[in-house]
Design a protein around this motif. Sequence first.
Motif, PDB file in Angstrom:
ATOM      1  N   TYR A 102      74.502  58.656 124.878  1.00  0.00           N
ATOM      2  CA  TYR A 102      73.543  59.265 125.796  1.00  0.00           C
ATOM      3  C   TYR A 102      72.583  60.221 125.101  1.00  0.00           C
ATOM      4  CZ  TYR A 102      76.982  57.444 129.087  1.00  0.00           C
ATOM      5  OH  TYR A 102      77.840  56.613 129.778  1.00  0.00           O
ATOM      6  N   ILE A 107      66.624  66.599 124.672  1.00  0.00           N
ATOM      7  CA  ILE A 107      65.681  65.610 124.153  1.00  0.00           C
ATOM      8  C   ILE A 107      65.384  64.556 125.218  1.00  0.00           C
ATOM      9  CG2 ILE A 107      65.338  63.820 122.406  1.00  0.00           C
ATOM     10  CD1 ILE A 107      65.276  66.511 121.145  1.00  0.00           C
ATOM     11  N   GLY A 166      65.695  65.255 116.911  1.00  0.00           N
ATOM     12  CA  GLY A 166      65.321  64.453 118.084  1.00  0.00           C
ATOM     13  C   GLY A 166      65.388  62.975 117.793  1.00  0.00           C
ATOM     14  N   GLY A 167      64.918  62.586 116.612  1.00  0.00           N
ATOM     15  CA  GLY A 167      64.896  61.180 116.252  1.00  0.00           C
ATOM     16  C   GLY A 167      66.272  60.597 116.055  1.00  0.00           C
ATOM     17  N   VAL A 168      67.151  61.345 115.410  1.00  0.00           N
ATOM     18  CA  VAL A 168      68.476  60.790 115.129  1.00  0.00           C
ATOM     19  C   VAL A 168      69.299  60.703 116.410  1.00  0.00           C
ATOM     20  CG1 VAL A 168      69.871  62.842 114.599  1.00  0.00           C
ATOM     21  CG2 VAL A 168      70.217  60.717 113.330  1.00  0.00           C
ATOM     22  N   ARG A 169      68.980  61.547 117.377  1.00  0.00           N
ATOM     23  CA  ARG A 169      69.649  61.424 118.682  1.00  0.00           C
ATOM     24  C   ARG A 169      69.247  60.120 119.364  1.00  0.00           C
ATOM     25  NH1 ARG A 169      74.315  64.057 119.747  1.00  0.00           N
ATOM     26  NH2 ARG A 169      74.114  66.314 119.601  1.00  0.00           N
ATOM     27  N   GLY A 170      67.998  59.749 119.205  1.00  0.00           N
ATOM     28  CA  GLY A 170      67.538  58.471 119.756  1.00  0.00           C
ATOM     29  C   GLY A 170      68.112  57.301 118.989  1.00  0.00           C
ATOM     30  N   LEU A 171      68.113  57.435 117.660  1.00  0.00           N
ATOM     31  CA  LEU A 171      68.664  56.380 116.811  1.00  0.00           C
ATOM     32  C   LEU A 171      70.146  56.171 117.100  1.00  0.00           C
ATOM     33  CD1 LEU A 171      67.739  54.480 114.552  1.00  0.00           C
ATOM     34  CD2 LEU A 171      68.401  56.237 112.897  1.00  0.00           C
ATOM     35  N   LYS A 173      71.609  56.442 119.881  1.00  0.00           N
ATOM     36  CA  LYS A 173      71.769  55.655 121.098  1.00  0.00           C
ATOM     37  C   LYS A 173      71.813  54.168 120.790  1.00  0.00           C
ATOM     38  CE  LYS A 173      69.301  58.692 124.349  1.00  0.00           C
ATOM     39  NZ  LYS A 173      68.150  58.751 125.278  1.00  0.00           N
TER      40      LYS A 173
END
Lengths: 194, 194
Positions: A102, A107, A166-171, A173
């Motif tokens: 999630y 973010i 922020g990017g690694v949280r999206g990655l 997912k």
Amino acid sequence: MSKSTETRNYIMQKSFDLIYQKGYQATSIDDIIATTNMTKGAFFYHFKNKEQMGLELISELLYPSMYEIMVKPLIESKDPLTAIYEMMERLLNDEDFFNADYGCPAINLMEEMSPINNTFKKALSKLVLSWKDSIVSAIQSAQPLGLVKPHVSPEEVAVMVISGYGGVRGLGKVIGRKAYTTYLAGLKSYLNQL
Amino acid sequence: MSKSTETRNYIMQKSFDLIYQKGYQATSIDDIIATTNMTKGAFFYHFKNKEQMGLELISELLYPSMYEIMVKPLIESKDPLTAIYEMMERLLNDEDFFNADYGCPAINLMEEMSPINNTFKKALSKLVLSWKDSIVSAIQSAQPLGLVKPHVSPEEVAVMVISGYGGVRGLGKVIGRKAYTTYLAGLKSYLNQL
DNA sequence: GACATAAGATACTACTTAGTATGTTTTGCA
DNA sequence: TGCAAAACATACTAAGTAGTATCTTATGTC
């Protein structure tokens, strides 16, 4: 704590969980009252409307808890670079509050709500700007101590770190938690070279 | 191109725009037929349902155009590091396809859909993994040439670059385009030190 | 213990949503 | 040029949506 504020907090906590997992717009008030076993009367007694509830969620739940883990460790630290790394490590390895599937609740809300709701955008920008400020200050304080090269731009480092998070949280997912460990290794080399 | 595929493409293009600006779930089929001046009959003649349309959007529109700008420039490049930087620069400065307020359509879909729809997640992971592969290959090819230090991990660099991009797209939604320029400067220093 | 108000419950409304059933028009082709 | 199928249009349905109006119950205070 009075019974009233107790149920209010309960509704907010459950709403937070639902929004974290499904997104703000996809979380309906009917969802919320179903999982809380409350009624519409209770919800609209405690909150003016859904948007207001979301904004109170940000200021009363999201901001304070994120501030605690993201900003506070960077203030008053003798070793800013390792403070930044350890802050990130705790952030990404906290599996109680966060779930790789999630991402990060802050973010997520930024991504979803900033483009379509200016009030949300402003509330969320506070969080990101105070994080940025704390990173900038950390780097600035490290430079006179010789811990960071003088020609390094603190602003650039802050944007790199925040974007990386922020990017690694999206990655994460998409490809899972292994993105976190790889990122943390990359971050360590990055910080060591500053 | 036949009239039929012409309207199909038209619906897909307009749907893409709407989803880019409002998100997938927030974009209703009624929205789509309103902005296209089409009818429900036309929409459901060309697409089985909304989900199928979204998936075809990814494979037929999103993937090819992103591949062109993200992956292709990295294959067959004599100077991988500047190729990576210039790819990122083009990506972030392309104001025809992208709008800082809305971020990146691919990242947006990843953020929104990966946690709640496994088919979307798999379709989008293809894109991100092929991007990662191309960055890894670029770094690997640069190392024997002495352009990148031998102890540097290509995987780590790829995750850093991809995370940085995804993150700065989110940051741009909140604080605007200046996030891009600061990030690009930070990226340049990062790449130069590898 | 009465009673005013806070806290919560119930039952609605007006609107939006994805999808369907069935209609009409257009188009390629024999 | 006739006509079958493709391409599109219209009118619905059933379920979900935020929010309101009005009711009942709980709680603190004198």
